[in-house]
Design a protein around this motif. Structure first.
Motif, PDB file in Angstrom:
ATOM      1  N   ASN A 298      72.709  -8.067 -21.975  1.00 16.56           N
ATOM      2  CA  ASN A 298      71.459  -8.121 -21.216  1.00 16.56           C
ATOM      3  C   ASN A 298      70.365  -7.230 -21.791  1.00 16.56           C
ATOM      4  N   ASP A 299      69.118  -7.607 -21.529  1.00 15.41           N
ATOM      5  CA  ASP A 299      67.948  -6.910 -22.041  1.00 15.41           C
ATOM      6  C   ASP A 299      67.442  -5.943 -20.964  1.00 15.41           C
TER       7      ASP A 299
ATOM      8  N   GLY B 163      61.817  -5.668 -15.564  1.00 21.67           N
ATOM      9  CA  GLY B 163      60.784  -6.617 -15.177  1.00 21.67           C
ATOM     10  C   GLY B 163      61.185  -7.458 -13.982  1.00 21.67           C
ATOM     11  N   ALA B 164      62.452  -7.878 -13.945  1.00 22.65           N
ATOM     12  CA  ALA B 164      62.939  -8.693 -12.822  1.00 22.65           C
ATOM     13  C   ALA B 164      62.928  -7.893 -11.525  1.00 22.65           C
TER      14      ALA B 164
ATOM     15  N   ARG C 281      57.022   1.135 -16.819  1.00 21.27           N
ATOM     16  CA  ARG C 281      56.416  -0.171 -16.532  1.00 21.27           C
ATOM     17  C   ARG C 281      55.435  -0.072 -15.359  1.00 21.27           C
ATOM     18  N   LEU C 282      55.827   0.673 -14.341  1.00 21.16           N
ATOM     19  CA  LEU C 282      54.994   0.782 -13.145  1.00 21.16           C
ATOM     20  C   LEU C 282      53.739   1.596 -13.415  1.00 21.16           C
TER      21      LEU C 282
ATOM     22  N   SER D 211      65.278   9.959 -15.842  1.00 23.96           N
ATOM     23  CA  SER D 211      65.233  10.551 -17.188  1.00 23.96           C
ATOM     24  C   SER D 211      65.560   9.543 -18.276  1.00 23.96           C
ATOM     25  N   SER D 212      66.290   8.475 -17.933  1.00 31.45           N
ATOM     26  CA  SER D 212      66.699   7.493 -18.940  1.00 31.45           C
ATOM     27  C   SER D 212      67.051   6.187 -18.235  1.00 31.45           C
ATOM     28  N   GLY D 213      67.464   5.209 -19.030  1.00 29.01           N
ATOM     29  CA  GLY D 213      67.960   3.953 -18.480  1.00 29.01           C
ATOM     30  C   GLY D 213      66.937   3.210 -17.642  1.00 29.01           C
ATOM     31  N   PHE D 214      67.426   2.518 -16.615  1.00 29.97           N
ATOM     32  CA  PHE D 214      66.551   1.707 -15.784  1.00 29.97           C
ATOM     33  C   PHE D 214      65.501   2.554 -15.068  1.00 29.97           C
ATOM     34  N   GLY D 215      65.862   3.776 -14.683  1.00 31.27           N
ATOM     35  CA  GLY D 215      64.904   4.634 -14.004  1.00 31.27           C
ATOM     36  C   GLY D 215      63.698   4.938 -14.863  1.00 31.27           C
ATOM     37  N   ARG D 216      63.939   5.269 -16.122  1.00 25.53           N
ATOM     38  CA  ARG D 216      62.841   5.556 -17.050  1.00 25.53           C
ATOM     39  C   ARG D 216      62.040   4.286 -17.343  1.00 25.53           C
ATOM     40  N   LEU D 217      62.730   3.172 -17.568  1.00 27.13           N
ATOM     41  CA  LEU D 217      62.042   1.922 -17.869  1.00 27.13           C
ATOM     42  C   LEU D 217      61.159   1.472 -16.710  1.00 27.13           C
TER      43      LEU D 217
END
Length: 278
Positions: A219-220, A226-227, A21-22, A11-17
């Motif tokens: 950190n970005d 992406g990493a 991206r995928l 729903s948010s954070g790294f999971g959403r990003l």
């Protein structure tokens, strides 16, 4: 080649990003979260590339059902990302029993449940990757995060063991350790009534640093996402992936200090060995 991902906590954070991206590059994503409607915009944009399901990782039956449904719907899942998390910001005395149970049930037991549900299916297909999202706090510690650390140190120990067990099946596991990042996680930390006794302690110092903005977020989040994707694309399977200058420096300092203390006890350690074993 299209890769299929199963991600918790989207729903948010790294999971959403990661999900965004995928999908943008054409991968398929099984995105799980407590409120599937939060990804309605992505469903409208990407259609069948996105599969969603409600998932509370503290519910063992629901974890098993959702993982089974995702494999059935998508056929093959190449990467499982354990990302769902919950944080408590309080000294050891301040947190409630309910908060302690929730952080352990989400970060430790919840992640274990997802891995256990996925493993039989990953073994059956003969390949796969598990990415366990941890934190710099999986190896280093900060005042007011004792229960968060307990859950993250626990899942890192579990993951390090499982990585050895599943390697013969062609399944890799990597512990991903992002540092402090402006993803909104900090603002969602659960808190407890503050005890005045801790005001003039390191716990109070950290509380004030966070309140004043002095606790840096260097950190970005987009670069971290992406990493993570780049790691999977590379085919490499390191046991740990530190992401962030703070992760690198804080974990390194913790390991150096731990090793120095360990070495200082060599004489007493060997002193208790039975004579017949020497």
């Amino acid at each position: 080649m299209t890769t299929t991902w199963f991600i918790t906590g989207t729903s948010s954070g790294f999971g959403r990003l990661l999900t965004e991206r995928l999908l943008e590059r054409g991968d398929r994503v099984a995105a799980t979260l407590r409120r599937p409607e939060a990804l309605q915009d992505l469903r409208e944009r990407y259609g069948d590339l996105l599969w969603t399901a409600r998932l509370d990782v503290t519910d063992a039956d629901e974890v098993e059902r959702v993982v089974e449904d995702a494999f059935a719907a998508l056929g093959t899942i190449d990467v499982v990302v354990n990302n769902a998390g919950y944080g408590v910001f309080a000294s050891a005395e301040e947190a409630s029993d309910e908060q302690i149970r929730r952080v352990v049930d989400t970060n430790l037991l919840g992640s274990i449940r997802v891995v256990r549900a996925a493993l039989p299916r990953l073994r059956a297909q003969g390949h796969g990757r598990i990415l366990q999202i941890s934190t710099a706090g999986g190896q280093a510690t900060y005042p007011n995060f004792s229960y968060y650390h307990a859950s993250k140190w626990g899942i890192e120990g579990f993951s390090e063991t499982v990585a050895q067990e599943i390697a013969p099946f062609g399944i890799g596991l990597t512990i991903v350790e992002p540092g402090a990042t402006p993803t909104g996680f900090g603002s969602s930390l659960d808190t407890a009534p503050v005890m005045a006794e801790y005001d003039a302690t390191p716990a109070g110092d950290v509380r004030r640093a966070i309140a004043s903005g002095e606790f840096g977020l260097p950190n970005d989040p987009e670069r971290i996402a992406g990493a993570i994707v780049d790691l999977v694309d590379s085919g490499e399977t390191p046991l740990r992936l530190p992401l962030g200058s703070d992760t690198y420096e804080h974990v390194r300092a913790a390991l150096v200090a731990r090793l120095a203390e360990h070495e200082s006890h060599r004489e007493v350690a060997y002193s208790v060995v039975a004579p017949a074993s020497r």
